[in-house]
Design an enzyme around this catalytic site. Structure first.
Site, PDB file in Angstrom:
ATOM      1  N   ALA A 163      55.709  64.030 116.053  1.00  0.00           N
ATOM      2  CA  ALA A 163      55.418  62.942 116.654  1.00  0.00           C
ATOM      3  C   ALA A 163      54.206  62.175 116.152  1.00  0.00           C
ATOM      4  O   ALA A 163      53.822  61.243 115.565  1.00  0.00           O
ATOM      5  CB  ALA A 163      55.326  62.957 118.173  1.00  0.00           C
ATOM      6  N   TYR A 164      52.983  63.033 116.191  1.00  0.00           N
ATOM      7  CA  TYR A 164      51.474  63.055 115.815  1.00  0.00           C
ATOM      8  C   TYR A 164      51.679  62.675 114.221  1.00  0.00           C
ATOM      9  O   TYR A 164      50.966  61.742 113.959  1.00  0.00           O
ATOM     10  CB  TYR A 164      50.601  63.977 115.920  1.00  0.00           C
ATOM     11  N   ALA A 165      52.160  63.266 113.571  1.00  0.00           N
ATOM     12  CA  ALA A 165      52.375  63.072 112.111  1.00  0.00           C
ATOM     13  C   ALA A 165      52.922  61.701 111.811  1.00  0.00           C
ATOM     14  O   ALA A 165      52.556  60.945 110.741  1.00  0.00           O
ATOM     15  CB  ALA A 165      52.859  64.090 111.073  1.00  0.00           C
ATOM     16  N   MET A 167      53.111  59.064 113.621  1.00  0.00           N
ATOM     17  CA  MET A 167      51.978  58.036 113.790  1.00  0.00           C
ATOM     18  C   MET A 167      50.980  57.936 112.811  1.00  0.00           C
ATOM     19  O   MET A 167      50.651  56.581 112.528  1.00  0.00           O
ATOM     20  CB  MET A 167      51.489  58.099 115.526  1.00  0.00           C
ATOM     21  N   LYS A 168      50.604  58.831 112.524  1.00  0.00           N
ATOM     22  CA  LYS A 168      49.429  58.780 111.348  1.00  0.00           C
ATOM     23  C   LYS A 168      50.131  58.190 109.910  1.00  0.00           C
ATOM     24  O   LYS A 168      49.515  57.493 109.205  1.00  0.00           O
ATOM     25  CB  LYS A 168      48.904  60.268 111.024  1.00  0.00           C
TER      26      LYS A 168
END
Length: 259
Positions: A163-165, A167-168
């Site tokens: 999820a974090y990656a 968004m990045k």
């Protein structure tokens, strides 16, 4: 002599989100070393923010700490007004550089990602970056520069970081579109993608856990985890006149992680 970025007789001014800690703090300090004043944001820790102000002052530069939650887009118009007031105090109408750095970590396998977590990641790491940049575009000078912060996790997959990656990854695409659309204003836009860095990010996981630090070192060609001072100078350099012809690029600063 400091390697001073472009910006006329007055000192250049940078806006750095999340500048009270970690990579943001290091960026403010490295910009101060290059003769750049800063307006930086903090979310809750005013004492840490004031410490950065003092450290910049010791280097002969001015830094101004403004409270902002970059996950709350409703605050952005008021923040832009505060920026205008701060620029007035500096005798400036425009600022020169924007560093979209603020954010937090998230660790969960895909099957365990909650809608609430996903919404928060979106609000801070993509929606916040886009809409804050939008709110500040009338205040950044033509010929200025923007650096967005991504992660090495957009290039290699590490379970629990989807999820974090993702968004990045969206920020990296946004960076190219910003570079294209702001080209007529001669505003260069790039993205810096750090590898694992020993800060308080993720609860200090890389910095404070020897086993995690060792695993990071083992998967990095240069044989150690990153440090904040490996990243801040690169960001400062991208904002300087030395990098005037670098645009729409993803620059990974990871020591050769997972090659």
């Amino acid at each position: 002599m400091p390697n001073e970025p472009i910006g006329g007789p007055a000192a250049p001014v940078a806006i750095v989100t999340g500048g009270s800690r970690g990579l943001g703090r290091n960026t403010v300090i490295n910009l101060a070393r290059r003769g750049v004043d800063a307006i930086f944001t903090f979310r809750t820790n005013r004492d840490a923010a004031e410490a950065v102000v003092s450290e910049a002052a010791a280097l002969g530069r001015r830094a101004f700490a403004l409270q902002l939650d970059t996950g709350r887009a409703g605050q952005f118009d008021n923040f832009a007004q505060q920026v205008t007031q701060t620029l007035d105090a500096l005798g400036r109408e425009r600022f020169d550089y924007l560093v979209n750095n603020a954010g937090g970590s998230h660790h969960a396998l895909i099957g365990a990602i909650s809608e609430e977590d996903l919404d928060l990641l979106y609000a801070v790491h993509f929606k916040g970056v886009l809409l804050l940049t939008q709110a500040l575009l009338p205040l950044i000078r033509d010929g200025g520069r923007i650096v967005n912060i991504s992660t090495g996790l957009t290039r290699f997959a590490y379970p629990g970081s989807a999820a974090y990656a993702s968004m990045k990854g969206a920020v990296e695409v946004l960076t190219r579109y910003l570079a294209k659309e702001l080209g007529p204003r001669r505003i260069a836009v790039n993205v810096v993608a750090p590898g694992a860095v020993a800060t308080d990010f993720s609860g200090g996981m890389v910095r404070d856990n020897p086993e995690v630090n060792r695993r990071v070192a083992d998967m990095t060609a240069l044989g150690r985890a990153g440090e904040p001072d490996d990243i801040g100078p690169v960001i400062a350099s991208l904002l300087s006149n030395d990098s005037r012809w670098v645009n729409a690029q993803r620059i990974e600063v990871s020591g050769g992680m997972v090659l």
